[in-house]
Design a protein around this motif. Structure first.
Motif, mmCIF file in Angstrom:
data_model
loop_
_atom_site.group_PDB
_atom_site.id
_atom_site.type_symbol
_atom_site.label_atom_id
_atom_site.label_comp_id
_atom_site.label_asym_id
_atom_site.label_seq_id
_atom_site.Cartn_x
_atom_site.Cartn_y
_atom_site.Cartn_z
ATOM 1 N N GLY A 155 -5.221 0.648 3.519
ATOM 2 C CA GLY A 155 -4.889 1.029 2.155
ATOM 3 C C GLY A 155 -4.482 2.483 2.026
ATOM 4 O O GLY A 155 -3.855 2.887 1.047
ATOM 5 N N ARG A 208 -9.479 -2.729 0.175
ATOM 6 C CA ARG A 208 -8.202 -2.168 0.619
ATOM 7 C C ARG A 208 -7.374 -1.691 -0.574
ATOM 8 O O ARG A 208 -6.742 -0.639 -0.517
ATOM 9 C CB ARG A 208 -7.419 -3.220 1.399
ATOM 10 C CG ARG A 208 -6.005 -2.765 1.747
ATOM 11 C CD ARG A 208 -5.296 -3.733 2.640
ATOM 12 N NE ARG A 208 -5.007 -4.983 1.943
ATOM 13 C CZ ARG A 208 -4.494 -6.046 2.551
ATOM 14 N NH1 ARG A 208 -4.231 -6.026 3.829
ATOM 15 N NH2 ARG A 208 -4.248 -7.150 1.868
ATOM 16 N N ALA A 209 -7.406 -2.472 -1.662
ATOM 17 C CA ALA A 209 -6.632 -2.069 -2.832
ATOM 18 C C ALA A 209 -7.234 -0.820 -3.471
ATOM 19 O O ALA A 209 -6.517 0.068 -3.919
ATOM 20 C CB ALA A 209 -6.576 -3.209 -3.836
ATOM 21 N N GLN A 225 -6.746 2.857 -2.089
ATOM 22 C CA GLN A 225 -5.471 3.504 -2.391
ATOM 23 C C GLN A 225 -5.614 4.492 -3.541
ATOM 24 O O GLN A 225 -4.676 5.216 -3.838
ATOM 25 C CB GLN A 225 -4.436 2.449 -2.810
ATOM 26 C CG GLN A 225 -3.901 1.653 -1.665
ATOM 27 C CD GLN A 225 -2.912 0.595 -2.144
ATOM 28 O OE1 GLN A 225 -3.051 -0.561 -1.839
ATOM 29 N NE2 GLN A 225 -1.907 1.006 -2.918
ATOM 30 N N ARG A 268 1.526 3.666 -3.833
ATOM 31 C CA ARG A 268 0.158 4.078 -3.526
ATOM 32 C C ARG A 268 -0.742 3.973 -4.748
ATOM 33 O O ARG A 268 -1.934 3.761 -4.630
ATOM 34 C CB ARG A 268 0.147 5.536 -3.053
ATOM 35 C CG ARG A 268 0.993 5.783 -1.851
ATOM 36 C CD ARG A 268 0.714 7.111 -1.242
ATOM 37 N NE ARG A 268 0.825 8.225 -2.200
ATOM 38 C CZ ARG A 268 1.141 9.455 -1.851
ATOM 39 N NH1 ARG A 268 1.369 9.736 -0.586
ATOM 40 N NH2 ARG A 268 1.211 10.413 -2.741
ATOM 41 N N GLY A 317 -2.668 -0.786 -6.586
ATOM 42 C CA GLY A 317 -3.328 -1.601 -5.570
ATOM 43 C C GLY A 317 -2.991 -3.059 -5.791
ATOM 44 O O GLY A 317 -2.875 -3.503 -6.932
ATOM 45 N N THR A 365 0.826 -1.206 0.000
ATOM 46 C CA THR A 365 0.000 0.000 0.000
ATOM 47 C C THR A 365 0.858 1.254 0.000
ATOM 48 O O THR A 365 0.337 2.357 -0.043
ATOM 49 C CB THR A 365 -0.879 0.067 1.251
ATOM 50 O OG1 THR A 365 -0.037 0.197 2.393
ATOM 51 C CG2 THR A 365 -1.747 -1.155 1.392
#
Lengths: 268, 272, 268
Positions: C103, C158-159, C162, C79, C82, B184
């Motif tokens: 993320g 979560r991906a 980003q 960032r 993802g 991330t």
């Protein structure tokens, strides 16, 4: 992104303990305890300050440890420690196997189980040095008291872990052996022993290591070993001799740890 | 395992072949010989005449020690409180050092394989090799007798124990979770806080309680070398051969140890 | 948008995992990366965000050469990429919400993330994404309480939080049942279409890949052996990628399945 732009929702990490009353009282309780406990420490700072100098000398002593001037004392003490370690570990293993069998609920009848668990509980609750004091009072000064102390401590440690291991064994393997019509000893030998043997060997090696470390303090109460020499060195502020002894102890412990690592890897 | 053919052409099965068997017997022989030699050395230094008398002595001590001197318990509350404090504060203090040492010692978090890992391992093994009583002995010689010396002794001894178990826990973490956090774009400290710390939290708590339990046991005897706690009372009683007091102290220690074991088992059960 | 130039990876063991791979992926294209185990699929996508350090060659994302970046700049570049993992790789002891918010770690400072004080905009976006993947009621559950499909949805959220331009997806369906696998693949592809994201999806299930993607790249022994539309995969090309096997059934299955799927779209 979708069009459902709802009103901003707040998010906080959910607390570990849900009940706020419990949470705060636990927190305040531990804080109050810490304050009280630290308050009762009564540090004599001027004494500590004086001690810093001695502490510095002790640390410096590690740069020039003195093996020579008390070598015969060190050698005798070390030999005695090693001898106590070996004999007590061997005796401890031999005694703790039947006790461990007796303390495993899945193979022992209840009365045997209670007696064996009782022995284990007593052995684990009493610190080695306390046992050593009693043994010295009963058997007199010398390594015999140390040997008995360490054997007794080994029993508490090994039997407990062995019993837990036996209780964790795979029931079906033991059942399969029983189904062949094996006698009780055969059943233990074929159904249980192969399952617990590797860990028993590993634990015995670990206990050998612990027994050596413990044997270094038994001398403080006259139960033999290097402890007496070390105590004398501290009493006379002979930090370079003390440093030499400590270096020897650390080296032997490191060797034992390495050896037990090798053996454990081999029996796995 | 070995299968061979004997003279009559019959197949014979043995668990191991002849050389392996000989080697095993030899190893047993050496082991038994060493143990026998060691035992002989102990035996030479023992006055067996005294030992013969041991049952009588033991009986004598037991009869003197019974019954315990119950009123004496009022003088034991304060040392008991000290004992618990030594164990608790000692454990907490040790954690402050054990955590960074563990991160330096774990293969997957150490900044440098040699410059950081080896010193950390040396700290761990030194702290573990030296019994807390020896640490106490040393600290009493350096900073004088008292609870403070005992607390520091417990802390020094616990660093190695906690750091060792903790670094093993760190080495066992699931690397994929760490990788996911790295992906991330997190900074190294964030990777630590999100990827590693949550994974080792249960073992950390378990280790702390486990060591606290052991430390209660150890701090009961620190008084023997003057480092505070209930051991001081025991030493005093032993010096004047006040066996009824000794037996009471032993009972109190026994109760304290059993209680702390129950507490630690409960807490560990709640964590896992 | 993404361009791999002669990308090569040789592991410390000497294994050559990638042999000068050249690939170019335009904006918004979803690519499936297929190939036998050990062909270098995982290595390829990990070389893109440099979880695995490439040995030589270049990775060009929007004109920026990623292989030359220092650690700070690399984190900024990460960032925008993802990543979705096989077996989800959620931090299991954190809650769903914390996992999604993780993320944003590349965007917030350490203390903010440590105290879980994310900007309200991030929290809003997290709720919106959880709603989109159908998990907004699970926000405060711990990740290890979720089922496989639910976990992978958290991984997707979560991906996406980003705010990536590119998704790197490593075996997203490897530990899921066939129905959930399709739902997850569909979700990924829908989200890519909604946000005009490019994606590289490592996948073992050729039939599943053919169903959803616009382009297939076949990798064997670290080399690209097929690059083209999914419907041009023939038994011959599959033999070239995977080795000798009867491929007719696999390809037929695709045709059958294509008919059945459409109504399963709604996310549970």
């Amino acid at each position: 992104m979708s069009a459902t732009l709802s009103a901003p929702r707040k998010w906080r990490k959910p607390p570990l303990i849900k009940n706020p009353f419990l949470r705060w009282s636990l927190l305040l309780g531990s804080l109050a305890y810490l304050l009280l406990a630290v308050g009762s420490l009564e540090v004599n700072w001027s004494r500590v300050y004086e001690g810093l100098d001695r502490g510095g000398r002790f640390i410096l002593a590690f740069t020039h440890p003195d093996f020579i001037s008390r070598w015969s004392d060190i050698y005798d003490g070390m030999m005695e420690s090693v001898i106590m370690t070996i004999t007590s570990t061997a005796a401890g293993i031999i005694i703790s196997i039947p006790i461990g069998l007796g303390a495993a609920r899945n193979i022992a009848p209840l009365p045997v189980y209670i007696i064996c668990r009782g022995i284990i509980a007593v052995s684990r609750a009493l610190h080695e040095i306390i046992v050593a004091i009693l043994m010295v009072a009963i058997f007199g000064f010398g390594p015999l008291a140390g040997f008995i102390t360490l054997s007794f401590a080994t029993i508490g440690f090994l039997s407990k872990l062995l019993a837990e291991d036996i209780e964790d064994t795979d029931r079906s393997q033991a059942e399969a052996i029983k189904a062949t019509g094996a006698a009780w000893l055969q059943w233990i030998n074929y159904g249980i022993q192969p399952q617990v043997m590797p860990r028993l060997i590993g634990l015995s090696m670990y206990r050998l290591d612990i027994n050596f470390r413990e044997s270094a303090i038994l001398g403080l109460v006259g139960a033999g070993g290097i402890g007496a020499t070390l105590n004398t060195a501290f009493d006379r502020y002979e930090f370079d001799t003390a440093a030499a002894i400590i270096i020897i102890i650390i080296t032997i412990v490191m060797c034992l740890e390495y050896l037990s690592g090798v053996i454990r890897a081999k029996v796995q | 395992m070995a299968v061979s053919t004997d003279k009559s052409g019959q197949k014979v099965w043995r668990l191991s072949d002849r050389n392996a068997q000989l080697a095993r017997w030899f190893a047993w022989f050496v082991a038994v010989a060493v143990i026998m030699y060691c035992w002989q050395t102990i035996s030479e230094q023992t006055t067996w005449f005294f030992v013969m008398d041991a049952p009588n002595i033991a009986g004598d001590i037991a009869s003197r020690a019974m019954p315990p001197k119950w009123p004496y318990i009022n003088e034991l509350w304060e040392p008991l409180w000290d004992t618990i404090n030594i164990a608790t504060i000692g454990t907490l203090l040790s954690l402050f050092l054990a955590v960074p040492v563990a991160f330096l010692a774990a293969r997957n978090t150490t900044p440098h394989k040699y410059l950081c890992r080896w010193p950390a391992l040396l700290i761990i093994v030194s702290s573990r090799s030296i019994n807390s009583l020896i640490w106490a002995l040393l600290l009493v010689a350096i900073i004088g007798p008292g609870i403070f010396a005992g607390t520091i002794a417990i802390a020094l001894r616990s660093i190695g124990f906690c750091a060792k178990l903790l670094y093993e826990a760190i080495e066992e973490i699931d690397e994929k979770q760490v990788e996911a956090i790295k992906a991330t774009g997190a900074s190294p400290w964030q990777v630590m806080a999100y990827g590693i710390v949550p994974q080792i939290m249960p073992s950390f708590a378990g280790i702390t309680v486990f060591r606290w339990d052991i430390n209660i046991r150890e701090s009961t005897v620190l008084g023997l070398v003057g480092a505070g706690g209930i051991g001081l009372q025991m030493q005093a009683s032993l010096n004047v051969l006040a066996w009824p007091q000794v037996s009471l102290i032993l009972l109190v220690i026994f109760a304290a140890v059993i209680l702390s074991e129950m507490v630690s088992a409960k807490v560990r059960g709640a964590i896992i | 948008m993404l361009k791999l130039n002669q990308l090569t990876k040789r592991y410390a063991t000497g294994d050559l995992a990638l042999k000068a791979v050249d690939v170019e992926i335009p904006k918004g294209q979803v690519v499936a990366l297929i190939g036998p185990s050990g062909a270098g699929k995982s290595t390829l996508i990990r070389c893109i965000n440099r979880l695995v350090e490439p040995t030589s060659g270049g990775v060009d994302l929007n004109g920026k050469e990623l292989t030359k970046l220092g650690s700070g700049a690399l984190r900024q570049a990460r960032r925008r990429m993802g990543m979705i993992f096989q077996e989800y790789a959620l931090v299991e002891r954190l809650t769903v919400m914390e996992n999604v918010l993780s993320g944003r770690l590349g965007y917030v400072g350490f203390w903010r993330s440590f105290l879980r004080r994310y900007p309200q905009s991030a929290v809003d976006e997290a709720f919106r994404l959880l709603e989109r993947v159908g998990l907004d009621h699970m926000a405060d559950k711990r990740a290890d309480e979720l089922s496989g499909g639910q976990r992978q949805r958290v991984g997707i959220a979560r991906a996406l939080i980003q705010d990536p331009e590119l998704l790197l997806v490593d075996e997203p369906t490897a530990s899921l049942d066939p129905k959930t696998s399709r739902q997850i693949m569909r979700l990924i592809c829908e989200l890519c279409a909604e946000r005009d994201l490019a994606a590289i999806i490592n996948i073992h299930d050729v039939a599943l890949a053919q169903m959803f993607v616009q382009r297939v790249i076949g990798l064997r022994f670290g080399e690209v052996v097929y690059d083209g539309p999914p419907n041009e995969l023939t038994p011959d090309t599959l033999t070239q990628i995977y080795g000798e096997e009867d491929w007719e059934a696999t390809i037929e299955k695709v045709d059958e399945e294509e008919v059945v799927t459409p109504e399963e779209g709604a996310v549970a």
